[in-house]
Design a protein around this motif. Structure first.
Motif, PDB file in Angstrom:
ATOM      1  N   SER A   1       5.283   3.755  -6.024  1.00 52.29           N
ATOM      2  CA  SER A   1       6.083   2.578  -6.357  1.00 52.29           C
ATOM      3  C   SER A   1       5.325   1.644  -7.297  1.00 52.29           C
ATOM      4  O   SER A   1       4.117   1.433  -7.151  1.00 52.29           O
ATOM      5  CB  SER A   1       6.437   1.814  -5.078  1.00 52.29           C
ATOM      6  OG  SER A   1       6.980   0.544  -5.382  1.00 52.29           O
ATOM      7  N   PRO A   2       6.026   1.047  -8.270  1.00 47.30           N
ATOM      8  CA  PRO A   2       5.378   0.061  -9.148  1.00 47.30           C
ATOM      9  C   PRO A   2       4.919  -1.179  -8.384  1.00 47.30           C
ATOM     10  O   PRO A   2       4.126  -1.970  -8.905  1.00 47.30           O
ATOM     11  CB  PRO A   2       6.464  -0.267 -10.172  1.00 47.30           C
ATOM     12  CG  PRO A   2       7.749   0.133  -9.534  1.00 47.30           C
ATOM     13  CD  PRO A   2       7.426   1.290  -8.651  1.00 47.30           C
ATOM     14  N   ASP A   3       5.415  -1.362  -7.170  1.00 46.50           N
ATOM     15  CA  ASP A   3       5.017  -2.517  -6.364  1.00 46.50           C
ATOM     16  C   ASP A   3       3.703  -2.300  -5.631  1.00 46.50           C
ATOM     17  O   ASP A   3       3.153  -3.236  -5.044  1.00 46.50           O
ATOM     18  CB  ASP A   3       6.110  -2.840  -5.337  1.00 46.50           C
ATOM     19  CG  ASP A   3       7.419  -3.259  -5.976  1.00 46.50           C
ATOM     20  OD1 ASP A   3       7.371  -3.884  -7.056  1.00 46.50           O
ATOM     21  OD2 ASP A   3       8.484  -2.967  -5.409  1.00 46.50           O
ATOM     22  N   ALA A   4       3.196  -1.075  -5.645  1.00 51.27           N
ATOM     23  CA  ALA A   4       1.951  -0.777  -4.920  1.00 51.27           C
ATOM     24  C   ALA A   4       0.745  -1.292  -5.691  1.00 51.27           C
ATOM     25  O   ALA A   4       0.642  -1.105  -6.902  1.00 51.27           O
ATOM     26  CB  ALA A   4       1.824   0.723  -4.695  1.00 51.27           C
ATOM     27  N   ASP A   5      -0.165  -1.964  -4.985  1.00 45.92           N
ATOM     28  CA  ASP A   5      -1.420  -2.394  -5.610  1.00 45.92           C
ATOM     29  C   ASP A   5      -2.580  -1.519  -5.156  1.00 45.92           C
ATOM     30  O   ASP A   5      -3.569  -1.361  -5.853  1.00 45.92           O
ATOM     31  CB  ASP A   5      -1.719  -3.863  -5.299  1.00 45.92           C
ATOM     32  CG  ASP A   5      -1.925  -4.128  -3.809  1.00 45.92           C
ATOM     33  OD1 ASP A   5      -1.219  -3.502  -2.991  1.00 45.92           O
ATOM     34  OD2 ASP A   5      -2.772  -4.971  -3.464  1.00 45.92           O
ATOM     35  N   ILE A   6      -2.446  -0.911  -3.966  1.00 44.83           N
ATOM     36  CA  ILE A   6      -3.470  -0.030  -3.413  1.00 44.83           C
ATOM     37  C   ILE A   6      -2.834   1.327  -3.100  1.00 44.83           C
ATOM     38  O   ILE A   6      -1.726   1.397  -2.559  1.00 44.83           O
ATOM     39  CB  ILE A   6      -4.080  -0.604  -2.122  1.00 44.83           C
ATOM     40  CG1 ILE A   6      -4.829  -1.905  -2.415  1.00 44.83           C
ATOM     41  CG2 ILE A   6      -5.025   0.412  -1.459  1.00 44.83           C
ATOM     42  CD1 ILE A   6      -6.066  -1.763  -3.278  1.00 44.83           C
ATOM     43  N   VAL A   7      -3.556   2.395  -3.434  1.00 38.29           N
ATOM     44  CA  VAL A   7      -3.115   3.745  -3.090  1.00 38.29           C
ATOM     45  C   VAL A   7      -4.163   4.375  -2.176  1.00 38.29           C
ATOM     46  O   VAL A   7      -5.347   4.407  -2.522  1.00 38.29           O
ATOM     47  CB  VAL A   7      -2.908   4.632  -4.333  1.00 38.29           C
ATOM     48  CG1 VAL A   7      -2.545   6.056  -3.915  1.00 38.29           C
ATOM     49  CG2 VAL A   7      -1.822   4.052  -5.235  1.00 38.29           C
ATOM     50  N   LEU A   8      -3.707   4.844  -1.025  1.00 41.90           N
ATOM     51  CA  LEU A   8      -4.569   5.601  -0.124  1.00 41.90           C
ATOM     52  C   LEU A   8      -4.260   7.083  -0.284  1.00 41.90           C
ATOM     53  O   LEU A   8      -3.108   7.458  -0.498  1.00 41.90           O
ATOM     54  CB  LEU A   8      -4.319   5.212   1.340  1.00 41.90           C
ATOM     55  CG  LEU A   8      -4.538   3.770   1.770  1.00 41.90           C
ATOM     56  CD1 LEU A   8      -4.268   3.639   3.270  1.00 41.90           C
ATOM     57  CD2 LEU A   8      -5.942   3.299   1.435  1.00 41.90           C
ATOM     58  N   VAL A   9      -5.283   7.899  -0.178  1.00 39.43           N
ATOM     59  CA  VAL A   9      -5.103   9.353  -0.132  1.00 39.43           C
ATOM     60  C   VAL A   9      -5.697   9.821   1.194  1.00 39.43           C
ATOM     61  O   VAL A   9      -6.854   9.538   1.499  1.00 39.43           O
ATOM     62  CB  VAL A   9      -5.800  10.062  -1.308  1.00 39.43           C
ATOM     63  CG1 VAL A   9      -5.542  11.566  -1.234  1.00 39.43           C
ATOM     64  CG2 VAL A   9      -5.316   9.501  -2.645  1.00 39.43           C
ATOM     65  N   HIS A  10      -4.869  10.511   1.985  1.00 44.51           N
ATOM     66  CA  HIS A  10      -5.333  10.937   3.315  1.00 44.51           C
ATOM     67  C   HIS A  10      -4.906  12.369   3.581  1.00 44.51           C
ATOM     68  O   HIS A  10      -3.744  12.743   3.379  1.00 44.51           O
ATOM     69  CB  HIS A  10      -4.758  10.026   4.396  1.00 44.51           C
ATOM     70  CG  HIS A  10      -5.235  10.386   5.779  1.00 44.51           C
ATOM     71  ND1 HIS A  10      -6.528  10.140   6.198  1.00 44.51           N
ATOM     72  CD2 HIS A  10      -4.609  11.002   6.814  1.00 44.51           C
ATOM     73  CE1 HIS A  10      -6.673  10.570   7.446  1.00 44.51           C
ATOM     74  NE2 HIS A  10      -5.524  11.108   7.839  1.00 44.51           N
TER      75      HIS A  10
ATOM     76  N   VAL B   1       0.847  -1.195   0.000  1.00 42.83           N
ATOM     77  CA  VAL B   1       0.000   0.000   0.000  1.00 42.83           C
ATOM     78  C   VAL B   1       0.883   1.246   0.000  1.00 42.83           C
ATOM     79  O   VAL B   1       1.820   1.357   0.798  1.00 42.83           O
ATOM     80  CB  VAL B   1      -0.924   0.020   1.228  1.00 42.83           C
ATOM     81  CG1 VAL B   1      -1.717   1.321   1.288  1.00 42.83           C
ATOM     82  CG2 VAL B   1      -1.867  -1.181   1.200  1.00 42.83           C
ATOM     83  N   SER B   2       0.568   2.149  -0.894  1.00 42.85           N
ATOM     84  CA  SER B   2       1.230   3.452  -0.932  1.00 42.85           C
ATOM     85  C   SER B   2       0.241   4.504  -0.437  1.00 42.85           C
ATOM     86  O   SER B   2      -0.943   4.445  -0.769  1.00 42.85           O
ATOM     87  CB  SER B   2       1.686   3.774  -2.359  1.00 42.85           C
ATOM     88  OG  SER B   2       2.297   5.050  -2.422  1.00 42.85           O
ATOM     89  N   VAL B   3       0.727   5.436   0.351  1.00 48.84           N
ATOM     90  CA  VAL B   3      -0.128   6.486   0.915  1.00 48.84           C
ATOM     91  C   VAL B   3       0.314   7.851   0.397  1.00 48.84           C
ATOM     92  O   VAL B   3       1.491   8.204   0.520  1.00 48.84           O
ATOM     93  CB  VAL B   3      -0.079   6.489   2.452  1.00 48.84           C
ATOM     94  CG1 VAL B   3      -1.045   7.534   3.011  1.00 48.84           C
ATOM     95  CG2 VAL B   3      -0.394   5.114   3.014  1.00 48.84           C
ATOM     96  N   ILE B   4      -0.620   8.584  -0.182  1.00 43.84           N
ATOM     97  CA  ILE B   4      -0.357   9.963  -0.594  1.00 43.84           C
ATOM     98  C   ILE B   4      -0.987  10.889   0.442  1.00 43.84           C
ATOM     99  O   ILE B   4      -2.176  10.776   0.743  1.00 43.84           O
ATOM    100  CB  ILE B   4      -0.939  10.259  -1.992  1.00 43.84           C
ATOM    101  CG1 ILE B   4      -0.272   9.357  -3.041  1.00 43.84           C
ATOM    102  CG2 ILE B   4      -0.763  11.727  -2.355  1.00 43.84           C
ATOM    103  CD1 ILE B   4      -0.887   9.483  -4.427  1.00 43.84           C
ATOM    104  N   ILE B   5      -0.171  11.776   1.005  1.00 43.97           N
ATOM    105  CA  ILE B   5      -0.630  12.713   2.033  1.00 43.97           C
ATOM    106  C   ILE B   5      -0.592  14.130   1.472  1.00 43.97           C
ATOM    107  O   ILE B   5       0.457  14.777   1.447  1.00 43.97           O
ATOM    108  CB  ILE B   5       0.262  12.648   3.287  1.00 43.97           C
ATOM    109  CG1 ILE B   5       0.388  11.224   3.816  1.00 43.97           C
ATOM    110  CG2 ILE B   5      -0.256  13.596   4.365  1.00 43.97           C
ATOM    111  CD1 ILE B   5      -0.811  10.711   4.555  1.00 43.97           C
ATOM    112  N   PRO B   6      -1.717  14.655   0.958  1.00 44.58           N
ATOM    113  CA  PRO B   6      -1.740  16.058   0.525  1.00 44.58           C
ATOM    114  C   PRO B   6      -1.549  16.966   1.737  1.00 44.58           C
ATOM    115  O   PRO B   6      -2.324  16.916   2.692  1.00 44.58           O
ATOM    116  CB  PRO B   6      -3.131  16.225  -0.095  1.00 44.58           C
ATOM    117  CG  PRO B   6      -3.624  14.835  -0.346  1.00 44.58           C
ATOM    118  CD  PRO B   6      -3.012  13.993   0.721  1.00 44.58           C
TER     119      PRO B   6
END
Length: 245
Positions: free
Chosen positions: A97-106, A2-7
């Motif tokens: 990352s190309p390894d991420a299957d899920i992206v969270l935005v928080h 899981v990759s997390v994007i934090i605006p």
């Protein structure tokens, strides 16, 4: 993974601050640090991308470097944000990352999220493709007409207040953003971009404590919630409303 994007590129105008609000102190630590600490406790999270305003990159780097010497934080990459939140999320997506299957935005300004909420959104996103943390609204909502009078009163049992994190299968979120760019569409949240593609977005149980710190009053409320957490669990919401763990 899981990759997390934090605006975290907001200017904090409604906070009446002359600085990015995520650097303000909550319980003696910056709001951003509180937020990142919650994601560090979720095993599935492999990376975190913090999107900040132009010119704030060095300050953010130094802040996280200092905080990581005291707390366990996720591996973070700092990216420069865009003109609006949607642009910032898109900038973050470019380095996932190309390894991420899920992206969270928080939202960086939601420091009272919990690992339990994050975990539920991840599981729901893997199950259906998209999911958002949400809670049932407690107030009666009125729809206003152009004349300023009440036009209608929607059934409260069908209404939910949407929060973050919002989670999606990576390819779906990328495709939704690409389509929004092509159409010149601006959404109020990430889920609205996915909904335009006709894809389902599952409501995942959030918390009434998971507030977004936007005004000075919100910071006072957050301080109160934070102190109370030492003795009480998250405020519960009614069950049996169609949500799954």
């Amino acid at each position: 993974m899981v990759s997390v994007i934090i605006p975290a590129a907001g200017q904090g105008r409604r906070m009446q601050a002359h600085h990015n609000k995520v650097f303000l102190m909550l319980a003696k630590e910056p709001i951003l640090v509180h937020t990142l600490r919650q994601f560090a406790e979720v095993e599935d999270v492999g990376e975190c991308i913090v999107v900040v305003g132009k010119g704030e990159e060095k300050e953010t780097f130094e802040l996280l470097k200092s905080a990581s010497s005291v707390h366990s934080l996720p591996d973070c990459r700092i990216v420069t944000g865009g003109e609006e939140r949607q642009d910032s999320v898109w900038n973050g997506l470019q380095v996932v990352s190309p390894d991420a299957d899920i992206v969270l935005v928080h939202d960086a300004a939601r420091p009272l999220v919990t690992p339990a909420i994050i975990g539920r959104v991840i599981r729901a996103a893997r199950r259906t493709g998209g999911a958002v943390a949400a809670v049932p609204v407690k107030d009666t909502i009125k729809v206003a007409g152009d004349d300023g009078n009440v036009a209608s009163t929607p059934d409260r049992s069908t209404l939910w207040a949407v929060q973050t994190p919002q989670g999606f299968q990576k390819d779906l979120l990328v495709r939704a953003n690409e389509q929004a760019i092509a159409d010149g569409f601006r959404g109020t949240d990430d889920a609205s971009l996915v909904e335009r593609l006709g894809m389902p977005v599952e409501l995942s149980l959030g918390s009434y404590e998971n507030i977004k710190i936007t005004t000075p009053g919100d910071l006072i409320i957050a301080e109160s919630f934070w102190k109370a957490r030492q003795e009480a669990d998250d405020i519960r919401v009614p069950e049996g409303r169609g949500l799954r763990a």
